[in-house]
Design a protein around this motif. Sequence first.
Motif, short mmCIF file in Angstrom:
data_model
loop_
_atom_site.label_atom_id
_atom_site.label_comp_id
_atom_site.label_asym_id
_atom_site.label_seq_id
_atom_site.Cartn_x
_atom_site.Cartn_y
_atom_site.Cartn_z
N TYR A 122 43.43 43.19 33.94
CA TYR A 122 44.00 44.43 34.47
C TYR A 122 44.10 44.41 35.99
O TYR A 122 45.14 44.66 36.56
CB TYR A 122 43.22 45.64 33.94
CG TYR A 122 43.30 45.61 32.43
CD1 TYR A 122 44.47 46.03 31.79
CD2 TYR A 122 42.31 45.04 31.66
CE1 TYR A 122 44.62 45.91 30.42
CE2 TYR A 122 42.44 44.93 30.28
CZ TYR A 122 43.60 45.36 29.67
OH TYR A 122 43.76 45.23 28.33
N LEU A 123 42.98 44.04 36.64
CA LEU A 123 43.01 44.01 38.10
C LEU A 123 43.63 42.72 38.62
O LEU A 123 44.21 42.71 39.71
CB LEU A 123 41.59 44.11 38.65
CG LEU A 123 41.06 45.47 39.05
CD1 LEU A 123 39.76 45.29 39.82
CD2 LEU A 123 42.05 46.24 39.90
N PRO A 166 39.70 47.35 46.72
CA PRO A 166 40.29 48.70 46.65
C PRO A 166 39.81 49.47 45.42
O PRO A 166 39.61 50.68 45.49
CB PRO A 166 41.79 48.42 46.57
CG PRO A 166 41.97 47.09 47.22
CD PRO A 166 40.73 46.31 46.87
N MET A 167 39.59 48.77 44.31
CA MET A 167 39.10 49.45 43.11
C MET A 167 37.66 49.93 43.31
O MET A 167 37.33 51.09 43.01
CB MET A 167 39.19 48.51 41.91
CG MET A 167 38.66 49.11 40.61
SD MET A 167 39.40 50.72 40.19
CE MET A 167 41.10 50.20 39.92
N LEU A 168 36.80 49.05 43.82
CA LEU A 168 35.41 49.45 44.05
C LEU A 168 35.35 50.64 45.02
O LEU A 168 34.58 51.59 44.81
CB LEU A 168 34.61 48.27 44.62
CG LEU A 168 34.47 47.06 43.70
CD1 LEU A 168 33.91 45.86 44.47
CD2 LEU A 168 33.56 47.40 42.52
N ASP A 215 31.10 42.31 34.35
CA ASP A 215 32.07 42.57 33.28
C ASP A 215 33.43 42.06 33.71
O ASP A 215 34.20 42.78 34.36
CB ASP A 215 32.12 44.07 32.96
CG ASP A 215 33.24 44.37 31.97
OD1 ASP A 215 33.72 43.41 31.30
OD2 ASP A 215 33.63 45.53 31.86
N ALA A 248 41.62 39.22 27.52
CA ALA A 248 41.36 40.61 27.15
C ALA A 248 40.74 40.68 25.75
O ALA A 248 39.93 41.56 25.47
CB ALA A 248 42.66 41.41 27.19
N SER A 288 35.95 41.54 32.00
CA SER A 288 37.09 41.99 31.18
C SER A 288 38.16 42.65 32.03
O SER A 288 39.25 42.92 31.55
CB SER A 288 36.61 42.95 30.09
OG SER A 288 36.14 44.14 30.67
N HIS A 289 37.84 42.92 33.29
CA HIS A 289 38.86 43.52 34.16
C HIS A 289 39.87 42.47 34.65
O HIS A 289 40.87 42.83 35.25
CB HIS A 289 38.21 44.23 35.35
CG HIS A 289 37.58 43.30 36.34
ND1 HIS A 289 36.28 42.85 36.25
CD2 HIS A 289 38.07 42.73 37.45
CE1 HIS A 289 36.01 42.05 37.26
NE2 HIS A 289 37.07 41.95 38.01
N ASN A 319 31.18 45.08 38.45
CA ASN A 319 32.46 44.37 38.49
C ASN A 319 32.28 42.90 38.13
O ASN A 319 33.07 42.33 37.36
CB ASN A 319 33.04 44.52 39.91
CG ASN A 319 34.30 43.72 40.13
OD1 ASN A 319 34.23 42.53 40.41
ND2 ASN A 319 35.46 44.36 40.00
#
Lengths: 361, 361, 361
Positions: free
Chosen positions: C163-164, C298-300, C157, C175, C159-160, C154
């Motif tokens: 989005y997150l 929450p994503m992890l 990178d 992006a 680049s999230h 996480n």
Amino acid sequence: MPYLLNAWYVAALSSEVTTQAPFARTLLDQPVVLYRDASGEAVALDDRCPHRFAPLSRGQVVDGALACPYHGLRFGSDGHCMFNPHGDGRVPAHARTRCYPTRERYGAVWFWPGDPERAQTAPLPAFDFLDPLHNFTSENYLPTRANYQLSADNLLDLSHFQYLHAGTLGSDEMARSTVRAAVDGDTVSVHREATGEHLQPMLMRAFNLAHGTRADRQLDVRWMPPGLLSIAVAVCESGVPELTRVSLSAHWLTPESVASTHYFFAFGLPRDMGEQGAELVRQAARNLIAPFRDEDLPMLEAQQRTIGERDFWSLRPAMLPIDAGAVHARRIMQRLIAEEQRQAEEERGSPQRKAAHAACE
Amino acid sequence: MPYLLNAWYVAALSSEVTTQAPFARTLLDQPVVLYRDASGEAVALDDRCPHRFAPLSRGQVVDGALACPYHGLRFGSDGHCMFNPHGDGRVPAHARTRCYPTRERYGAVWFWPGDPERAQTAPLPAFDFLDPLHNFTSENYLPTRANYQLSADNLLDLSHFQYLHAGTLGSDEMARSTVRAAVDGDTVSVHREATGEHLQPMLMRAFNLAHGTRADRQLDVRWMPPGLLSIAVAVCESGVPELTRVSLSAHWLTPESVASTHYFFAFGLPRDMGEQGAELVRQAARNLIAPFRDEDLPMLEAQQRTIGERDFWSLRPAMLPIDAGAVHARRIMQRLIAEEQRQAEEERGSPQRKAAHAACE
Amino acid sequence: MPYLLNAWYVAALSSEVTTQAPFARTLLDQPVVLYRDASGEAVALDDRCPHRFAPLSRGQVVDGALACPYHGLRFGSDGHCMFNPHGDGRVPAHARTRCYPTRERYGAVWFWPGDPERAQTAPLPAFDFLDPLHNFTSENYLPTRANYQLSADNLLDLSHFQYLHAGTLGSDEMARSTVRAAVDGDTVSVHREATGEHLQPMLMRAFNLAHGTRADRQLDVRWMPPGLLSIAVAVCESGVPELTRVSLSAHWLTPESVASTHYFFAFGLPRDMGEQGAELVRQAARNLIAPFRDEDLPMLEAQQRTIGERDFWSLRPAMLPIDAGAVHARRIMQRLIAEEQRQAEEERGSPQRKAAHAACE
């Protein structure tokens, strides 16, 4: 015991699957995401982005494609990545998530967890009384912490009415009623009739019987693999069969896991019954949720806890004549699963081995 | 380590077992249902209907028989199905649930998880001070998330008084007291005495000592397999042994699982002490629940979490002289269990192999 | 995959470890107790009394020693029992609990779970911007129910962001930004730059940019084993590099278990920036906790649930160019762990086998 894979299962009620928000449900141990694409078609994909394994169900439907919430990759209804917002935007060849064949009918979204090719020619089982063109219908859903075959046992042997549902569905006469089970191909049917019953008030009202009247009741249960049942109840004033009233319901059992089940049920009556039919269907869904949820579910869940991870047969259940239908159904499932496993093994060994699961129509 | 099966364990306090409602408790990993039959006798059966594995503890006692909540089969106190309400009412020969020998004494219902034949000649261990004919008694119960042998360690080595119970049971003098452990057959006893103690207010009141008085205290712990202890505490004004007052308690440890224990404890004093004795017994149960529940239990449960599923000895505990009693008890259990296992294996191999567990007197 | 043992990990923030109360934390599956001895040095011991396995973290620090809450044994900062309050007070030779080498720096207590001898010559990794002598610093902690390498992915990178963290850290330009990953020894660095960004209000304020201004942003992530990262963010008004402002942060990932991570993060800015620097550091810690906790975690945790106990690579992730840094880091860890395992096996086979873990300097 493994699941039967080459079969139609209900994945969700149609009303649960929308174009706005993807919807997560675990089906046969597999996390699945359900949504509708631009044309409104229901789509079922593995709920796992092939890039970093984020759950796609947390993403959004963008222009009919499902966008991953983590890095924004978008997937089409065939599970293939169709958009990469990063760098040069190239999409790696194997960036796809598994797609399941779906059908939509009888107020439900059906999915096929097995070989997609076989789905193409496999018909959905018929539940004509739920065709909304000609029927009023009403559906509901109860998640159940028990194996789907315990739910099928419950529905195939309604002799529990008098014990679990004494205050709603049962009667003393039902306990002594005659039962007949039959097998036709892979379909099991159980016929039961009781005469001169003192029905409980809920049923008296539902079947419009005057207070104090005795009733004759016929129950016809039909079971088809993997766990698709219908129950027809016919009730008349005792000895007056010309005034018989009927209730029709479907009961669809989809394993969430080996110890939990998505229980969908639906009622339907012909539209030519007019407002009375519509009201009866609404009433059925409203009245029966309570005994299902408060009486059947706790029992099924208690059985599951007692059985745990053990095989049902290994516990050597004592068998009664009332169990005939349920035992037929369990044996049919056992045979179908064994056949499927054997066939899968043969295919793994054969040179023309098909790349099942790799393609989605 | 397996459990010792051929032994009496406390299943419940007598007050927990009624004629009205069956009562569920897991004992040695086995779900058991307890109730009283028509004659008031305590009955212990496997909590599992042999038909569809519904828990019988959710059923009802009907005419002294236990009725299954699912399909209404009824079971007698020997575990055999004695009534089938369905069809022709025939009862399949093997429709029975396992029945455990029981005894009732000392305010408790005892059960025997091993070979029923051996139970017939095995006496209950003696706790005469709890015979209600001649004693005031008071019982209590604490479920504990720890192995029963950790509880026995705790009771056999009261040197923790000064650390876990500094504000109630401990004293500086107790920490330095002399300890003597002895083994007689399968019984372990630990004697400990402290002189000139400054007792905590709770104990000063309980033993009726004037403020500021120093006390002499003797503690006698007796342990018997599988985990049945008594503790006698004798306290007098320091150097005045003729005014010694005594407290007697029983501590019964029944495994629920390998990591949890049903801890029953009881106090008794002779009825000829009159109202003072009755009051002391009530007080003991009232006063000691707090240190047991708030100080011992969290420690036992923390030990259990630390040990997890590992064998106690595999962790190579550092041994102190204060551990002698607890170590004796653990070794006796180890020997008894090994003997029982060996014997069970021999019987499995022998042609006269007994159908243990199949019959219930 | 096993853990890398011969490495420095953050065990706790300095502020979490006190002289008054011992502190329990599970590190690499091992329950550890942390406290400060009489000289204020941080001590890390196995949280398990060698006598009866009580958790020492429930005890007290008495005269700089850690007293067991059950029987009062006391342990020094080398893990050896130094006081037995019972009987003749003798201390059994092997009454000791494992002690871990520790260091304290950058606002954190570091510990070494491997061979203590190697710790002596292994330098702590440098995070100079967190040296409190020359910097304002601010730390925080988030426990995360996900494998530590998912956290590293996480952070490596970013680049999230779009989005997150669309509402806080992201931008459309980010992006599409260019990314470059490099490896130098066991250190991975990822450089990313975006130009002409429309930053979100939170970042506009943090970098003191006027409303409507476009920004250029450079992100430099550095990763070192076992999971020690720093992130430098440089922002200027688009095209005005002479006014670049910088944010520096450290991100330390310590496995609690294979599926959970202690995530420590810290910000630092030079003291010669004066009050503005102090305020920026405070703001960073305050502002970033929300996206970390409410968006990343929450994503992890969802990824972890999807992956379960399976090996990350066995799921055959689709690779994108943005993953290069994270993949390098995973491969370095794989190599280092394999080397350590091989070496440990050789040592077990060799006659000069060292008694690693047995001694603590």
